[in-house]
Design a protein around this motif. Structure first.
Motif, PDB file in Angstrom:
ATOM      1  N   GLN A 145      24.485 -77.727  13.690  1.00 55.10           N
ATOM      2  CA  GLN A 145      24.301 -78.405  15.311  1.00 55.10           C
ATOM      3  C   GLN A 145      24.530 -79.873  15.139  1.00 55.10           C
ATOM      4  O   GLN A 145      24.736 -80.557  16.176  1.00 55.10           O
ATOM      5  CB  GLN A 145      23.547 -77.497  16.205  1.00 55.10           C
ATOM      6  N   GLU A 146      24.002 -80.498  14.056  1.00 53.26           N
ATOM      7  CA  GLU A 146      23.952 -81.999  13.881  1.00 53.26           C
ATOM      8  C   GLU A 146      25.296 -82.701  13.681  1.00 53.26           C
ATOM      9  O   GLU A 146      25.762 -83.844  14.264  1.00 53.26           O
ATOM     10  CB  GLU A 146      23.008 -82.327  12.900  1.00 53.26           C
ATOM     11  N   GLU A 147      26.209 -81.897  12.975  1.00 50.40           N
ATOM     12  CA  GLU A 147      27.581 -82.497  12.388  1.00 50.40           C
ATOM     13  C   GLU A 147      28.384 -81.156  12.134  1.00 50.40           C
ATOM     14  O   GLU A 147      28.092 -80.108  12.042  1.00 50.40           O
ATOM     15  CB  GLU A 147      27.361 -83.292  11.218  1.00 50.40           C
ATOM     16  N   ALA A 148      29.644 -81.464  12.291  1.00 55.71           N
ATOM     17  CA  ALA A 148      30.576 -80.745  11.858  1.00 55.71           C
ATOM     18  C   ALA A 148      30.514 -80.060  10.478  1.00 55.71           C
ATOM     19  O   ALA A 148      31.340 -80.660   9.323  1.00 55.71           O
ATOM     20  CB  ALA A 148      32.125 -80.880  12.197  1.00 55.71           C
ATOM     21  N   VAL A 149      29.820 -79.412   9.956  1.00 51.57           N
ATOM     22  CA  VAL A 149      29.349 -78.888   8.671  1.00 51.57           C
ATOM     23  C   VAL A 149      29.289 -77.449   8.827  1.00 51.57           C
ATOM     24  O   VAL A 149      28.246 -76.908   9.391  1.00 51.57           O
ATOM     25  CB  VAL A 149      28.579 -79.460   7.799  1.00 51.57           C
ATOM     26  N   VAL A 150      30.091 -76.451   7.878  1.00 51.57           N
ATOM     27  CA  VAL A 150      29.576 -75.115   7.953  1.00 51.57           C
ATOM     28  C   VAL A 150      29.724 -74.778   6.524  1.00 51.57           C
ATOM     29  O   VAL A 150      30.436 -74.864   5.664  1.00 51.57           O
ATOM     30  CB  VAL A 150      31.004 -74.353   8.538  1.00 51.57           C
ATOM     31  N   ASP A 151      28.486 -73.817   6.114  1.00 54.91           N
ATOM     32  CA  ASP A 151      28.404 -73.259   4.579  1.00 54.91           C
ATOM     33  C   ASP A 151      28.520 -71.801   4.663  1.00 54.91           C
ATOM     34  O   ASP A 151      28.147 -71.275   5.587  1.00 54.91           O
ATOM     35  CB  ASP A 151      26.851 -73.711   4.196  1.00 54.91           C
ATOM     36  N   THR A 152      29.546 -71.342   3.934  1.00 57.16           N
ATOM     37  CA  THR A 152      29.831 -69.872   3.953  1.00 57.16           C
ATOM     38  C   THR A 152      29.350 -69.429   2.463  1.00 57.16           C
ATOM     39  O   THR A 152      29.532 -69.955   1.483  1.00 57.16           O
ATOM     40  CB  THR A 152      31.370 -69.543   3.965  1.00 57.16           C
ATOM     41  N   TYR A 153      28.684 -68.360   2.521  1.00 60.98           N
ATOM     42  CA  TYR A 153      28.172 -67.615   1.480  1.00 60.98           C
ATOM     43  C   TYR A 153      28.889 -65.942   1.484  1.00 60.98           C
ATOM     44  O   TYR A 153      28.772 -65.593   2.231  1.00 60.98           O
ATOM     45  CB  TYR A 153      26.601 -67.343   1.648  1.00 60.98           C
ATOM     46  N   PHE A 154      29.652 -65.891   0.355  1.00 64.16           N
ATOM     47  CA  PHE A 154      30.189 -64.699   0.372  1.00 64.16           C
ATOM     48  C   PHE A 154      30.104 -63.870  -0.924  1.00 64.16           C
ATOM     49  O   PHE A 154      30.017 -64.291  -2.107  1.00 64.16           O
ATOM     50  CB  PHE A 154      31.725 -64.864   0.117  1.00 64.16           C
ATOM     51  N   ARG A 155      29.593 -62.795  -0.998  1.00 61.68           N
ATOM     52  CA  ARG A 155      29.248 -61.786  -1.886  1.00 61.68           C
ATOM     53  C   ARG A 155      30.385 -61.211  -2.465  1.00 61.68           C
ATOM     54  O   ARG A 155      31.251 -60.787  -2.065  1.00 61.68           O
ATOM     55  CB  ARG A 155      28.491 -60.677  -1.522  1.00 61.68           C
ATOM     56  N   THR A 156      30.668 -61.433  -3.865  1.00 59.85           N
ATOM     57  CA  THR A 156      31.628 -61.262  -4.842  1.00 59.85           C
ATOM     58  C   THR A 156      31.377 -59.721  -5.263  1.00 59.85           C
ATOM     59  O   THR A 156      30.422 -59.164  -5.117  1.00 59.85           O
ATOM     60  CB  THR A 156      31.866 -62.050  -6.001  1.00 59.85           C
ATOM     61  N   GLU A 157      32.480 -59.080  -5.809  1.00 58.43           N
ATOM     62  CA  GLU A 157      32.544 -57.818  -6.022  1.00 58.43           C
ATOM     63  C   GLU A 157      31.536 -57.542  -7.291  1.00 58.43           C
ATOM     64  O   GLU A 157      30.902 -56.861  -7.463  1.00 58.43           O
ATOM     65  CB  GLU A 157      34.014 -57.567  -6.755  1.00 58.43           C
ATOM     66  N   SER A 158      31.379 -58.700  -8.038  1.00 58.31           N
ATOM     67  CA  SER A 158      30.112 -58.548  -9.171  1.00 58.31           C
ATOM     68  C   SER A 158      28.540 -58.760  -8.403  1.00 58.31           C
ATOM     69  O   SER A 158      27.564 -58.749  -9.101  1.00 58.31           O
ATOM     70  CB  SER A 158      30.335 -59.706 -10.024  1.00 58.31           C
ATOM     71  N   GLY A 159      28.554 -59.084  -7.005  1.00 51.63           N
ATOM     72  CA  GLY A 159      27.220 -59.106  -6.527  1.00 51.63           C
ATOM     73  C   GLY A 159      26.737 -60.365  -6.412  1.00 51.63           C
ATOM     74  O   GLY A 159      25.867 -60.870  -6.025  1.00 51.63           O
ATOM     75  N   LEU A 160      27.526 -61.490  -7.018  1.00 49.14           N
ATOM     76  CA  LEU A 160      27.071 -62.638  -6.987  1.00 49.14           C
ATOM     77  C   LEU A 160      27.583 -63.331  -5.656  1.00 49.14           C
ATOM     78  O   LEU A 160      28.360 -62.846  -5.152  1.00 49.14           O
ATOM     79  CB  LEU A 160      27.759 -63.582  -8.138  1.00 49.14           C
ATOM     80  N   TRP A 161      27.003 -64.722  -5.245  1.00 55.18           N
ATOM     81  CA  TRP A 161      27.257 -65.330  -3.880  1.00 55.18           C
ATOM     82  C   TRP A 161      28.266 -66.643  -4.200  1.00 55.18           C
ATOM     83  O   TRP A 161      27.525 -67.526  -4.966  1.00 55.18           O
ATOM     84  CB  TRP A 161      26.115 -65.459  -3.185  1.00 55.18           C
ATOM     85  N   ASP A 162      29.349 -66.521  -3.992  1.00 52.90           N
ATOM     86  CA  ASP A 162      30.068 -67.798  -3.917  1.00 52.90           C
ATOM     87  C   ASP A 162      29.763 -68.573  -2.541  1.00 52.90           C
ATOM     88  O   ASP A 162      29.752 -68.228  -1.329  1.00 52.90           O
ATOM     89  CB  ASP A 162      31.730 -67.513  -3.859  1.00 52.90           C
ATOM     90  N   ILE A 163      29.684 -70.123  -2.888  1.00 51.50           N
ATOM     91  CA  ILE A 163      29.088 -70.728  -1.587  1.00 51.50           C
ATOM     92  C   ILE A 163      30.312 -71.835  -1.595  1.00 51.50           C
ATOM     93  O   ILE A 163      30.968 -72.424  -2.424  1.00 51.50           O
ATOM     94  CB  ILE A 163      27.997 -71.669  -2.162  1.00 51.50           C
ATOM     95  N   GLN A 164      30.687 -72.045  -0.097  1.00 50.35           N
ATOM     96  CA  GLN A 164      31.733 -73.311   0.146  1.00 50.35           C
ATOM     97  C   GLN A 164      31.118 -73.982   1.223  1.00 50.35           C
ATOM     98  O   GLN A 164      30.389 -73.339   2.284  1.00 50.35           O
ATOM     99  CB  GLN A 164      33.226 -72.575   0.516  1.00 50.35           C
ATOM    100  N   THR A 165      31.284 -75.379   1.238  1.00 52.49           N
ATOM    101  CA  THR A 165      30.935 -76.000   2.583  1.00 52.49           C
ATOM    102  C   THR A 165      32.349 -76.743   3.129  1.00 52.49           C
ATOM    103  O   THR A 165      33.335 -77.337   2.209  1.00 52.49           O
ATOM    104  CB  THR A 165      30.183 -77.231   1.887  1.00 52.49           C
ATOM    105  N   ILE A 166      32.324 -76.379   4.463  1.00 51.16           N
ATOM    106  CA  ILE A 166      33.579 -76.827   5.259  1.00 51.16           C
ATOM    107  C   ILE A 166      32.931 -77.869   5.836  1.00 51.16           C
ATOM    108  O   ILE A 166      32.002 -77.895   6.651  1.00 51.16           O
ATOM    109  CB  ILE A 166      34.102 -75.828   5.795  1.00 51.16           C
ATOM    110  N   GLU A 167      33.622 -79.235   5.857  1.00 49.39           N
ATOM    111  CA  GLU A 167      33.116 -80.406   6.745  1.00 49.39           C
ATOM    112  C   GLU A 167      34.461 -80.914   7.528  1.00 49.39           C
ATOM    113  O   GLU A 167      35.516 -81.275   6.988  1.00 49.39           O
ATOM    114  CB  GLU A 167      32.770 -81.621   5.682  1.00 49.39           C
ATOM    115  N   GLY A 168      34.315 -81.042   8.727  1.00 48.07           N
ATOM    116  CA  GLY A 168      35.303 -82.000   9.577  1.00 48.07           C
ATOM    117  C   GLY A 168      35.830 -81.089  10.459  1.00 48.07           C
ATOM    118  O   GLY A 168      36.276 -79.862  10.262  1.00 48.07           O
ATOM    119  N   VAL A 169      36.019 -81.431  11.838  1.00 41.57           N
ATOM    120  CA  VAL A 169      36.483 -80.539  12.848  1.00 41.57           C
ATOM    121  C   VAL A 169      38.217 -80.234  12.789  1.00 41.57           C
ATOM    122  O   VAL A 169      38.477 -79.281  13.201  1.00 41.57           O
ATOM    123  CB  VAL A 169      36.349 -81.177  14.229  1.00 41.57           C
TER     124      VAL A 169
END
Length: 195
Positions: A145-169
């Protein structure tokens, strides 16, 4: 417990449910500890509302039958004896509820938390560790809520979590669990101090 949370005492889950039934305050349950929920900021409320509106819109347009829940619905992790009120939760299969608590969802596919200064470390660490125990959970999203930044964590088929950071409106957030996208400009629409 996250910073700023107040532990009242150790209780059974039944005592927790009785307290909730008698109070207008929302409480989370952390394996015997009852934690009063703090109020949010205007930015937190606006972002949560924007996310819920955006998700409902893309789900409706896609023809999916997923249900978007607000922070009024609890999510229960029976295996770790935790009950949280996520800012947003989404269920796409028939909803399942805890045997201990008929008002606590147990099978969300997506959980979204809006970060605050006092809860960010807890949301990224211990809370996410408990959420990962939910077999149905495919995606966990943290929205600043401080800046336009979103972190996504997605569970892959192997059960590991992929992480992605999205920045900017001007960017787009891919929701892999729902096979859709939402625009950052929609998440941060009318949020003060976010250009």
């Amino acid at each position: 417990m996250g910073e700023g949370e107040q532990a009242l005492s150790t209780y059974t889950y039944e005592a927790y449910l009785a307290l909730e039934a008698e109070s207008e305050t929302k409480y989370e349950f952390h394996d015997g500890y009852i934690i009063a929920m703090a109020g949010g900021t205007p930015a937190h409320s606006q972002i949560s509302g924007n996310v819920i509106w955006s998700l409902n819109d893309v789900i409706r347009r896609s023809g999916k039958t997923c249900i978007v829940h607000t922070s009024d619905l609890k999510v229960r992790i029976d295996s770790t004896r935790r009950t949280y009120y996520p800012d947003v939760s989404v269920v796409c299969d028939s909803p399942s509820y805890s045997e201990k608590d008929p008002n606590a969802l147990t099978n969300p596919i997506l959980i979204i938390e809006v970060l605050s200064e006092s809860t960010a470390a807890f949301d990224r660490g211990a809370k996410f560790s408990h959420y990962r125990q939910i077999a149905s959970l495919r995606e966990y999203i943290l929205v600043s809520q401080e800046e336009a930044v979103v972190d996504t964590y997605f569970r892959t088929e192997s059960g590991l979590w992929d992480i992605q950071t999205i920045e900017g409106v001007s960017e787009i957030v891919e929701l892999k669990s729902l096979d859709c996208t939402i625009a950052m400009r929609d998440i941060y629409r009318l949020v003060p101090n976010i250009p």
